[in-house]
Design an enzyme around this catalytic site. Structure first.
Site, PDB file in Angstrom:
ATOM      1  N   ASP A   1       0.834  -1.174   0.012  1.00 15.13           N
ATOM      2  CA  ASP A   1       0.241  -0.007   0.072  1.00 15.13           C
ATOM      3  C   ASP A   1       0.898   1.283   0.081  1.00 15.13           C
ATOM      4  O   ASP A   1       0.343   2.412  -0.146  1.00 15.13           O
ATOM      5  CB  ASP A   1      -0.797   0.069   1.306  1.00 15.13           C
ATOM      6  CG  ASP A   1      -0.332   0.036   2.389  1.00 15.13           C
ATOM      7  OD1 ASP A   1       0.990  -0.189   2.607  1.00 15.13           O
ATOM      8  OD2 ASP A   1      -1.123  -0.002   3.626  1.00 15.13           O
TER       9      ASP A   1
ATOM     10  N   TYR B   1       9.999   4.232   2.486  1.00 21.01           N
ATOM     11  CA  TYR B   1      11.201   3.324   3.202  1.00 21.01           C
ATOM     12  C   TYR B   1      12.534   3.643   2.373  1.00 21.01           C
ATOM     13  O   TYR B   1      13.622   3.281   3.388  1.00 21.01           O
ATOM     14  CB  TYR B   1      10.871   1.770   2.645  1.00 21.01           C
ATOM     15  CG  TYR B   1       9.903   1.018   3.504  1.00 21.01           C
ATOM     16  CD1 TYR B   1      10.199   0.330   4.600  1.00 21.01           C
ATOM     17  CD2 TYR B   1       8.657   1.314   3.201  1.00 21.01           C
ATOM     18  CE1 TYR B   1       9.242  -0.111   5.507  1.00 21.01           C
ATOM     19  CE2 TYR B   1       7.446   0.747   4.100  1.00 21.01           C
ATOM     20  CZ  TYR B   1       7.778   0.028   5.249  1.00 21.01           C
ATOM     21  OH  TYR B   1       6.751  -0.540   5.889  1.00 21.01           O
TER      22      TYR B   1
END
Length: 446
Positions: free
Chosen positions: A165, A249
């Site tokens: 997601d 990330y």
């Protein structure tokens, strides 16, 4: 059509079921749950029962007694397993931290350790799917998603698709910050975006709505960047230098020192927090009895979990709190449901997915799993052409793909050399000697 959820006792399963109940064009006739922990799956079944209360046409839910029973006759299989549970995640985080390198569930040495433990189980699942439900589509939620999808594709080919997601959440937040009409994103005739990379390592490099490229204006506007999560994480100066919006990330790579310092000085890792939080939830819910209390506890725990997501990275950039737009994200549940509908309806929907590369990134093998914009039909997900990668983007992708493939090789063939290579070649592990010590400790503490 039967939907089987492996890891059916997982905390996020109610999100998937709620999406199915809210689906205006229902396609699922039965949900089958399978989990290796009977207490957890019993609690989640109670939460699902509460969600179904009062619904005019609830989707029946059944708990399977074994893996083969769960898979037989399935049309779609969601794989959302956690091999080793949260105790394994704690080891994945703490062992690298003890050697002075980042420990995280999907990134760095922790991600490699998790992949080494998970790939053999994922391969077994893929083999059982091929034997018992060869026509099923496997939608992989299991982390590290790129590595696990790569392993399962060796058995299932294009019939396994990985989802996350983070990318769609980034696209939605960026479009909102740029002032775009939210409805435009659902219309390929109005909106387009260029996103490419690997799972938890990708970049949004173009965002157009009604023929206008929005990204340069957004990158130049500090106030707009401060209005959403990735803008605050990376800061305007660095984003303008990159000329793109990175997946959240990538903060671990671009701000390694700051994030590592934040994690090393914290009282508990993310895994330790979730172990206590979710362990407490399942124990209280099992003792309370009844769907109403189980649901109330789940909803309260879910909100706390989302509010604390990536807390260490936020602490390293000022300690700001997530707002409602950040919490929306893309939603695994919504991505999975959109993917199912696109396959069933042969719709040509565009989604960011983890699929075989083909010719998308010419420098990678055709069967390597990449994360990019795909067109989804009844034949599956086809990656769309993308602009050439910059040298820095391609360099990271090539190195991380080597790590992922070495992890799969090590887990498949019990090859210590490949496991050492996977750890030592990771950009967040700065020494082959450190990698060897991490591998040795992981083997002795398993």
């Amino acid at each position: 059509m039967r939907l089987t959820i492996l890891g059916g006792g997982g905390f996020r399963v109610p999100l998937v079921y709620r999406a199915l109940l809210d689906d205006p064009a229902p396609a699922v006739s039965e949900v089958v749950l399978h989990d290796t922990d009977p207490q957890r799956v019993a609690v989640i079944a109670e939460v699902l029962a509460r969600l179904a209360q009062g619904h005019p046409a609830p989707v029946p839910v059944r708990v399977a007694k074994g893996l083969d029973e769960a898979l037989a006759g399935a049309g779609f299989v969601f794989s959302a397993i956690r091999v080793g549970g949260t105790a394994g995640r704690i080891r994945d985080e703490r062992i690298p931290l003890s050697e002075g390198v980042l420990g995280q569930e999907t990134v760095g040495a922790g991600g490699v350790l998790y992949g080494l433990r998970t790939v053999p189980v994922a391969l077994h699942i893929a083999e059982r799917v091929a034997a018992l439900a060869p026509g099923a589509w496997v939608i992989n939620f299991t982390n590290p998603a790129g590595t696990v999808t790569e392993a399962m594709s060796q058995v299932l080919g294009d019939r396994v698709i990985g989802i996350c997601d983070s990318p769609v959440g980034l696209v939605r937040r960026a479009a909102r910050a740029a002032g775009a009409d939210p409805a435009a994103l659902a219309d390929p005739a109005r909106a387009g975006y260029d996103y490419v990379g690997l799972n938890h390592l990708g970049w949004l490099r173009s965002l157009t709505v009604d023929g206008t490229e929005l990204l340069p204006g957004l990158l130049a506007d500090d106030a707009a960047l401060e209005s959403f999560e990735e803008g605050r994480l990376f800061g305007g100066d660095w984003l303008r230098a990159l000329g793109a919006l990175p997946n959240e990330y990538l903060h671990y790579y671009y701000f390694r020192r700051e994030t590592l310092d934040s994690v090393r000085h914290t009282r508990e890792t993310r895994g330790e927090f979730l172990d206590q939080q979710q362990g407490g939830f399942f124990a209280r819910a099992a003792a309370a009895g009844g769907p109403d209390e189980a649901y109330r506890l789940w909803e309260r725990t879910r909100l706390e979990r989302e509010e604390t997501y990536m807390a260490h990275s936020r602490e390293a950039t000022g300690g700001w709190q997530r707002d409602s737009h950040d919490l929306e994200g893309g939603g695994y549940d919504r991505v999975a449901l959109a993917l199912m509908h696109a396959i069933i309806g042969d719709s040509g929907t565009r989604l960011i997915l983890n699929v075989r590369n083909g010719t998308t990134v010419p420098q990678l093998p055709p069967d390597a799993i990449v994360e990019t914009v795909c067109e989804v039909t009844a034949k599956g997900a086809r990656p769309l052409p993308t602009a050439p990668l910059r040298a820095d983007q391609l360099g990271l992708m090539l190195q991380l793909k080597a790590v992922e493939r070495a992890t799969v090789e090590a887990a498949t063939f019990k090859d210590r050399g490949a496991a050492l290579r996977a750890l030592a070649l990771h950009p967040l592990v700065d020494s082959a000697a450190v990698a060897a010590r991490i591998l040795e400790r992981a083997a002795t503490e398993a």
